[in-house]
Design a protein around this motif. Structure first.
Motif, PDB file in Angstrom:
ATOM      1  N   LEU A 121       0.837  -1.197   0.000  1.00 40.22           N
ATOM      2  CA  LEU A 121       0.000   0.000   0.000  1.00 40.22           C
ATOM      3  C   LEU A 121       0.877   1.255   0.000  1.00 40.22           C
ATOM      4  O   LEU A 121       2.031   1.204   0.440  1.00 40.22           O
ATOM      5  CB  LEU A 121      -0.886   0.020   1.254  1.00 40.22           C
ATOM      6  CG  LEU A 121      -1.954  -1.083   1.354  1.00 40.22           C
ATOM      7  CD1 LEU A 121      -2.617  -1.039   2.719  1.00 40.22           C
ATOM      8  CD2 LEU A 121      -2.998  -0.936   0.242  1.00 40.22           C
ATOM      9  N   CYS A 124       3.512   2.554   2.923  1.00 40.09           N
ATOM     10  CA  CYS A 124       3.948   1.462   3.795  1.00 40.09           C
ATOM     11  C   CYS A 124       5.429   1.193   3.585  1.00 40.09           C
ATOM     12  O   CYS A 124       6.008   1.552   2.564  1.00 40.09           O
ATOM     13  CB  CYS A 124       3.089   0.212   3.612  1.00 40.09           C
ATOM     14  SG  CYS A 124       3.571  -0.857   2.264  1.00 40.09           S
ATOM     15  N   LEU A 250      -6.934  -6.952  -0.313  1.00 41.47           N
ATOM     16  CA  LEU A 250      -6.355  -6.552   0.974  1.00 41.47           C
ATOM     17  C   LEU A 250      -6.357  -5.041   1.196  1.00 41.47           C
ATOM     18  O   LEU A 250      -5.813  -4.549   2.177  1.00 41.47           O
ATOM     19  CB  LEU A 250      -4.923  -7.095   1.107  1.00 41.47           C
ATOM     20  CG  LEU A 250      -4.770  -8.621   1.146  1.00 41.47           C
ATOM     21  CD1 LEU A 250      -3.315  -9.011   1.421  1.00 41.47           C
ATOM     22  CD2 LEU A 250      -5.685  -9.254   2.181  1.00 41.47           C
ATOM     23  N   PRO A 252      -7.757  -1.385   2.296  1.00 36.43           N
ATOM     24  CA  PRO A 252      -8.712  -0.985   3.333  1.00 36.43           C
ATOM     25  C   PRO A 252     -10.098  -0.737   2.724  1.00 36.43           C
ATOM     26  O   PRO A 252     -10.212  -0.340   1.567  1.00 36.43           O
ATOM     27  CB  PRO A 252      -8.118   0.300   3.912  1.00 36.43           C
ATOM     28  CG  PRO A 252      -6.984   0.692   3.025  1.00 36.43           C
ATOM     29  CD  PRO A 252      -6.611  -0.476   2.189  1.00 36.43           C
ATOM     30  N   ALA A 259     -10.025   7.035   5.414  1.00 35.04           N
ATOM     31  CA  ALA A 259      -8.930   7.511   6.280  1.00 35.04           C
ATOM     32  C   ALA A 259      -7.578   7.307   5.588  1.00 35.04           C
ATOM     33  O   ALA A 259      -6.717   8.189   5.603  1.00 35.04           O
ATOM     34  CB  ALA A 259      -8.960   6.767   7.614  1.00 35.04           C
ATOM     35  N   ALA A 260      -7.429   6.139   4.980  1.00 34.03           N
ATOM     36  CA  ALA A 260      -6.170   5.840   4.304  1.00 34.03           C
ATOM     37  C   ALA A 260      -5.956   6.808   3.144  1.00 34.03           C
ATOM     38  O   ALA A 260      -4.866   7.368   2.966  1.00 34.03           O
ATOM     39  CB  ALA A 260      -6.176   4.397   3.800  1.00 34.03           C
ATOM     40  N   TYR A 263      -4.783  10.105   4.248  1.00 36.92           N
ATOM     41  CA  TYR A 263      -3.380  10.000   4.666  1.00 36.92           C
ATOM     42  C   TYR A 263      -2.464   9.954   3.435  1.00 36.92           C
ATOM     43  O   TYR A 263      -1.477  10.680   3.345  1.00 36.92           O
ATOM     44  CB  TYR A 263      -3.212   8.731   5.504  1.00 36.92           C
ATOM     45  CG  TYR A 263      -1.832   8.526   6.071  1.00 36.92           C
ATOM     46  CD1 TYR A 263      -1.490   8.997   7.339  1.00 36.92           C
ATOM     47  CD2 TYR A 263      -0.847   7.847   5.343  1.00 36.92           C
ATOM     48  CE1 TYR A 263      -0.213   8.798   7.857  1.00 36.92           C
ATOM     49  CE2 TYR A 263       0.423   7.658   5.853  1.00 36.92           C
ATOM     50  CZ  TYR A 263       0.741   8.136   7.116  1.00 36.92           C
ATOM     51  OH  TYR A 263       1.997   7.946   7.625  1.00 36.92           O
TER      52      TYR A 263
ATOM     53  N   ARG B 199      -2.627   4.772  11.549  1.00 39.09           N
ATOM     54  CA  ARG B 199      -2.701   4.017  10.290  1.00 39.09           C
ATOM     55  C   ARG B 199      -3.270   2.622  10.559  1.00 39.09           C
ATOM     56  O   ARG B 199      -2.587   1.613  10.366  1.00 39.09           O
ATOM     57  CB  ARG B 199      -1.308   3.898   9.657  1.00 39.09           C
ATOM     58  CG  ARG B 199      -0.629   5.226   9.332  1.00 39.09           C
ATOM     59  CD  ARG B 199       0.684   4.990   8.593  1.00 39.09           C
ATOM     60  NE  ARG B 199       1.536   4.041   9.296  1.00 39.09           N
ATOM     61  CZ  ARG B 199       2.368   3.192   8.697  1.00 39.09           C
ATOM     62  NH1 ARG B 199       2.458   3.164   7.383  1.00 39.09           N
ATOM     63  NH2 ARG B 199       3.115   2.356   9.408  1.00 39.09           N
ATOM     64  N   TRP B 201      -5.141   0.748   8.979  1.00 35.16           N
ATOM     65  CA  TRP B 201      -5.208  -0.172   7.834  1.00 35.16           C
ATOM     66  C   TRP B 201      -3.927  -0.988   7.656  1.00 35.16           C
ATOM     67  O   TRP B 201      -3.926  -2.013   7.006  1.00 35.16           O
ATOM     68  CB  TRP B 201      -5.537   0.596   6.554  1.00 35.16           C
ATOM     69  CG  TRP B 201      -4.531   1.672   6.234  1.00 35.16           C
ATOM     70  CD1 TRP B 201      -3.392   1.526   5.512  1.00 35.16           C
ATOM     71  CD2 TRP B 201      -4.569   3.033   6.657  1.00 35.16           C
ATOM     72  NE1 TRP B 201      -2.710   2.712   5.455  1.00 35.16           N
ATOM     73  CE2 TRP B 201      -3.408   3.660   6.144  1.00 35.16           C
ATOM     74  CE3 TRP B 201      -5.467   3.795   7.424  1.00 35.16           C
ATOM     75  CZ2 TRP B 201      -3.127   5.009   6.370  1.00 35.16           C
ATOM     76  CZ3 TRP B 201      -5.184   5.127   7.643  1.00 35.16           C
ATOM     77  CH2 TRP B 201      -4.027   5.728   7.126  1.00 35.16           C
ATOM     78  N   ILE B 202      -2.847  -0.520   8.240  1.00 34.53           N
ATOM     79  CA  ILE B 202      -1.600  -1.280   8.147  1.00 34.53           C
ATOM     80  C   ILE B 202      -1.695  -2.559   8.979  1.00 34.53           C
ATOM     81  O   ILE B 202      -1.152  -3.601   8.615  1.00 34.53           O
ATOM     82  CB  ILE B 202      -0.402  -0.414   8.630  1.00 34.53           C
ATOM     83  CG1 ILE B 202      -0.136   0.722   7.642  1.00 34.53           C
ATOM     84  CG2 ILE B 202       0.858  -1.248   8.864  1.00 34.53           C
ATOM     85  CD1 ILE B 202       0.281   0.274   6.253  1.00 34.53           C
ATOM     86  N   ASP B 204      -4.770  -3.903  10.335  1.00 34.21           N
ATOM     87  CA  ASP B 204      -5.972  -4.703  10.120  1.00 34.21           C
ATOM     88  C   ASP B 204      -6.022  -5.153   8.674  1.00 34.21           C
ATOM     89  O   ASP B 204      -6.810  -4.649   7.867  1.00 34.21           O
ATOM     90  CB  ASP B 204      -7.231  -3.871  10.451  1.00 34.21           C
ATOM     91  CG  ASP B 204      -7.175  -3.343  11.872  1.00 34.21           C
ATOM     92  OD1 ASP B 204      -6.580  -4.040  12.716  1.00 34.21           O
ATOM     93  OD2 ASP B 204      -7.703  -2.244  12.129  1.00 34.21           O
ATOM     94  N   LEU B 205      -5.177  -6.088   8.362  1.00 33.72           N
ATOM     95  CA  LEU B 205      -5.129  -6.601   7.001  1.00 33.72           C
ATOM     96  C   LEU B 205      -6.303  -7.529   6.771  1.00 33.72           C
ATOM     97  O   LEU B 205      -6.615  -8.343   7.616  1.00 33.72           O
ATOM     98  CB  LEU B 205      -3.863  -7.459   6.875  1.00 33.72           C
ATOM     99  CG  LEU B 205      -2.865  -7.036   5.841  1.00 33.72           C
ATOM    100  CD1 LEU B 205      -2.002  -5.972   6.480  1.00 33.72           C
ATOM    101  CD2 LEU B 205      -1.983  -8.215   5.473  1.00 33.72           C
ATOM    102  N   GLY B 206      -6.911  -7.418   5.606  1.00 29.83           N
ATOM    103  CA  GLY B 206      -7.908  -8.429   5.250  1.00 29.83           C
ATOM    104  C   GLY B 206      -7.190  -9.750   5.016  1.00 29.83           C
ATOM    105  O   GLY B 206      -5.974  -9.825   5.091  1.00 29.83           O
ATOM    106  N   THR B 207      -7.949 -10.781   4.749  1.00 32.47           N
ATOM    107  CA  THR B 207      -7.295 -12.058   4.426  1.00 32.47           C
ATOM    108  C   THR B 207      -7.831 -12.591   3.104  1.00 32.47           C
ATOM    109  O   THR B 207      -8.945 -12.290   2.712  1.00 32.47           O
ATOM    110  CB  THR B 207      -7.558 -13.145   5.496  1.00 32.47           C
ATOM    111  OG1 THR B 207      -8.928 -13.076   5.850  1.00 32.47           O
ATOM    112  CG2 THR B 207      -6.666 -12.987   6.691  1.00 32.47           C
ATOM    113  N   ILE B 208      -7.000 -13.359   2.451  1.00 29.71           N
ATOM    114  CA  ILE B 208      -7.463 -14.125   1.306  1.00 29.71           C
ATOM    115  C   ILE B 208      -7.259 -15.573   1.713  1.00 29.71           C
ATOM    116  O   ILE B 208      -6.167 -15.937   2.107  1.00 29.71           O
ATOM    117  CB  ILE B 208      -6.598 -13.862   0.057  1.00 29.71           C
ATOM    118  CG1 ILE B 208      -6.569 -12.378  -0.261  1.00 29.71           C
ATOM    119  CG2 ILE B 208      -7.108 -14.663  -1.113  1.00 29.71           C
ATOM    120  CD1 ILE B 208      -5.710 -12.064  -1.478  1.00 29.71           C
TER     121      ILE B 208
END
Ligand code: SF4
Lengths: 476, 209
Positions: A121, A124, A250, A252, A259-260, A263, B199, B201-202, B204-208
């Motif tokens: 992302l 990161c 994956l 957000p 929010a992302a 940012y 941040r 979202w860094i 709370d990663l989704g999963t596959i």
């Protein structure tokens, strides 16, 4: 007034856990990609030292280097596939690291998969035990390749000790000519700057040409940063980036997305920021490239002649050119176009994404691979392969006489046993033409996908612009 | 990690630019390489002839240079991949200090993790050192003293080199980065706690699946 900041400064600054003095910082690692070659080893080292993985949920592992690309392959299809693939799977499971095994619908080359699923992302900090990790910088990330001791450090601590590099901006403006691809742009740049120009620098690629590029083209550009010595290459995120990421698995979602996004919009380099070095290029000067030597900087426009060693000023470069020409079996002064080829490899983390395959297919359509050439297309990931098949690209390749293979690094590095035979000449869309890279005594010429297909069709190095002016349009 | 404080020995001149990691560790050994025996294949394309015999022209095969502890190389030494096997191999050959005008960045860093000191010196100085190292049958002794940051040549010339204090200490005391960082893990926990609110979202990663 405070001095403006670069994209690099902002991302670096937001990851400092602790300053260790002297330009040395301990940085937080947001994302760690792990592959079968360096990753299995590092996980083993960690275990032997009695340490555990600190944040397995921020890691992702998959086999790519050692897996076979043979249609219908299993781990057993390559010499070390079972040993390395199973080791990576088992150690990932034991550590709680998400793993995309050989049969997973998201398996592929780490540098293709990371961006395409939204693991990478903007903003990161991502590392991987692989020098082409610079690829991910195309998403507006700070990403670089690390060695195996550093990898153990990241696994155990989720941080990395890193000395702050200098900053360098490469600005490319203008429109690219017909038949000129992202690969040609970066080869042209490396050819002009030399293979050591980026040492100690984080590169930001900027300018209207870069802005006009798709994410996949930017990934190709950033991929080769390490080939001129820069560990990190990046492009500021913009609307193209956000549109690309928005629906990825994956990425957000919902409020987190908003929010992302807010940012990320603050990340691009400030107007008044100052770089340690600036260079600029005009897109109009760039032509389709083909390398003639054993270093990515040894490149020429396809319509140029093979340089004579004494055309280089420095003795060292003259010596390098002489050795390279001998290894490559080329004669100075002759045109490089017309050199007979034996193999063509379309693949690798440089040029194996859907848009690469579309451009390649556009040139291949309705044509035939020359009788003397073995030509492979190796998609970068299962996802790329599936999407390409949905569009029927595989049928175009198969009808033209290409082999349509399974995803992985394959002939880019040949650690899976897929070598180019001694003395054979291969046009490859990968990123390294080093001595022996594709196999002992193999002769590698780097080029973009369209040029690689043109060589496969003609059976010799060919200017794609002469071969296929019509089919090149509208396919990026 | 083993300490590196003072060493003395022969320096092998290798005046070729851009020696990449594929030359140092050919790819065919990548999957099987381990730190103990990878040096048997180090520099293989330069070191051996195509029939497998030693190449008598390669510097480390020459009498007097076989036990070199210094390597003086052309610029951009170790460019290319991140493979740490490149450093393991060089170390396995007995080299503890590599001198060049410039290095591949990852190789340069990897050296410090393996008790090998890479030294950057101006091109002219490197050329002079090469000349001194080539002078004899290879029994000219160079000396390195990490504590005083000096390299002394056979002719008695002393050259001071740059090294950051943290790296100097790590080499002198044989300190390992992992152990050191783990002692300070509270800082990482604090960083993540704060960063998670900025941040999310860094983390709370989704999963596959
Ligand atoms: S495709 Fe080639 S360059 Fe990319 S990660 Fe695999 S081996 Fe490395």
């Amino acid at each position: 007034m405070t001095q403006g900041k670069t994209l690099f400064d902002k991302i670096w600054g937001s990851h400092v856990v602790r300053s260790l003095g002297e330009n040395l910082d301990l940085l937080h690692v947001d994302r760690l990609l792990i592959h079968d070659l360096s990753g299995s080893r590092a996980l083993m080292d960690l275990k032997e030292r009695g340490l555990s993985v600190r944040n397995p949920e921020l890691c992702l592992s998959m086999p790519d280097h050692s897996v076979s690309s043979l249609p219908g392959r299993t781990l057993a299809s390559s010499p070390d596939g079972v040993r390395l693939g199973n080791a990576l799977r088992d150690m990932s499971a034991a550590a709680g690291i998400p793993h995309y095994g050989i049969d997973h619908p998201n398996q592929g080359i780490v540098h293709v998969v990371g961006p395409e699923i939204g693991f990478t992302l903007p903003g990161c900090l991502l590392v991987c035990g692989d020098s082409h990790t610079s690829t991910h910088g195309a998403m507006g990330a700070l990403a670089w390749g690390i060695g195996s001791s550093e990898l153990v450090h990241v696994l155990a601590t989720q941080t990395i000790r890193q000395r702050r590099p200098g900053t360098m901006r490469i600005t490319i403006d203008g429109d690219l000519g017909e038949g000129v691809e992202a690969k040609d742009v970066i080869l042209h740049i490396i050819g002009h700057l030399g293979v050591a120009a980026g040492i100690g620098h984080a590169i930001e690629y900027a300018g209207s040409t870069i802005r006009g590029m798709s994410i996949e083209e930017r990934l190709t550009i950033c991929n080769l940063s390490i080939e001129f010595g820069a560990r990190m290459g990046m492009v500021a995120p913009d609307e193209t980036t956000y549109a690309y990421i928005k629906e990825l698995p994956l990425a957000p979602k919902g409020e987190a997305w908003e929010a992302a996004l807010a940012y990320w919009r603050g990340l691009p380099t400030d107007e008044d920021a100052v770089f340690d070095r600036e260079v600029s290029f005009d897109a109009a000067d760039m032509a389709p490239q083909i390398t003639w030597g054993t270093s990515p900087g040894q490149t020429v426009a396809v319509n140029a002649t093979i340089p004579a060693p004494d055309s280089f000023v420095e003795a060292e470069l003259q010596g390098n050119a002489e050795t390279a020409l001998e290894y490559m079996g080329l004669t100075p002064g002759e045109t490089i176009a017309g050199t007979k080829v034996d193999r063509v490899f379309i693949g690798s983390c440089t040029n194996s994404r859907l848009s690469d395959l579309r451009r390649a297919a556009a040139v291949a359509q309705g044509r035939q691979v020359a009788a003397n050439v073995t030509a492979w297309v190796v998609p970068g990931s299962v996802q790329v392969k599936t999407e390409a098949e949905a569009e029927g690209l595989h049928e175009i390749f198969l009808a033209a006489g290409f082999e349509w293979r399974e995803p992985g690094c394959s002939q880019c590095v040949a650690t899976n046993g897929e070598t180019v035979a001694p003395g054979e000449r291969c046009i490859s869309t990968s990123n390294r033409n080093f001595v022996g890279r594709q196999g002992p005594k193999a002769r590698t010429h780097l080029a973009g996908p369209a040029m690689a297909v043109a060589a496969a069709i003609a059976g010799e190095i060919t200017d794609v612009r002469e071969l296929a002016p019509i089919e090149l349009e509208g396919n990026t | 990690m083993e300490k590196l404080q003072q060493i003395q020995g022969v320096a092998a001149p290798l005046p070729r630019a851009n020696i990449d990691t594929d030359i140092i560790t050919p790819m065919k050994y990548l999957t099987s390489a381990n730190s103990k025996d990878i040096h048997e294949h180090t520099f293989e394309p330069l070191r051996f002839l195509s029939d497998g015999r030693e190449n008598p022209d390669f510097i480390l095969n020459k009498p007097g240079y076989r036990d070199s502890v210094f390597l003086i190389a052309g610029r951009n030494f170790g460019c290319g991949s991140s493979r740490e096997t490149a450093v393991w191999g060089i170390r396995g050959l007995g080299i503890r200090c590599v001198i060049a005008e410039s290095f591949g960045d990852i190789f340069f860093n990897n050296c410090f993790q393996n008790s090998v000191l890479p030294i950057r010196l101006p091109a002219a100085t490197v050329a002079e050192l090469m000349a001194e190292a080539s002078d004899d049958q290879g029994n000219m002794q160079f000396q390195l003293d990490v504590a005083s940051r000096t390299l002394t040549t056979p002719s008695g010339r002393t050259i001071t080199f740059d090294i950051t204090p943290d790296r100097q200490t790590s080499l002198l005391e044989g300190l390992d980065d992992v152990g050191q960082t783990m002692k300070e893990d509270a800082a990482t926990t604090a960083f993540q706690g704060k960063d998670r609110t900025e941040r999310p979202w860094i983390y709370d990663l989704g999963t596959i699946d």
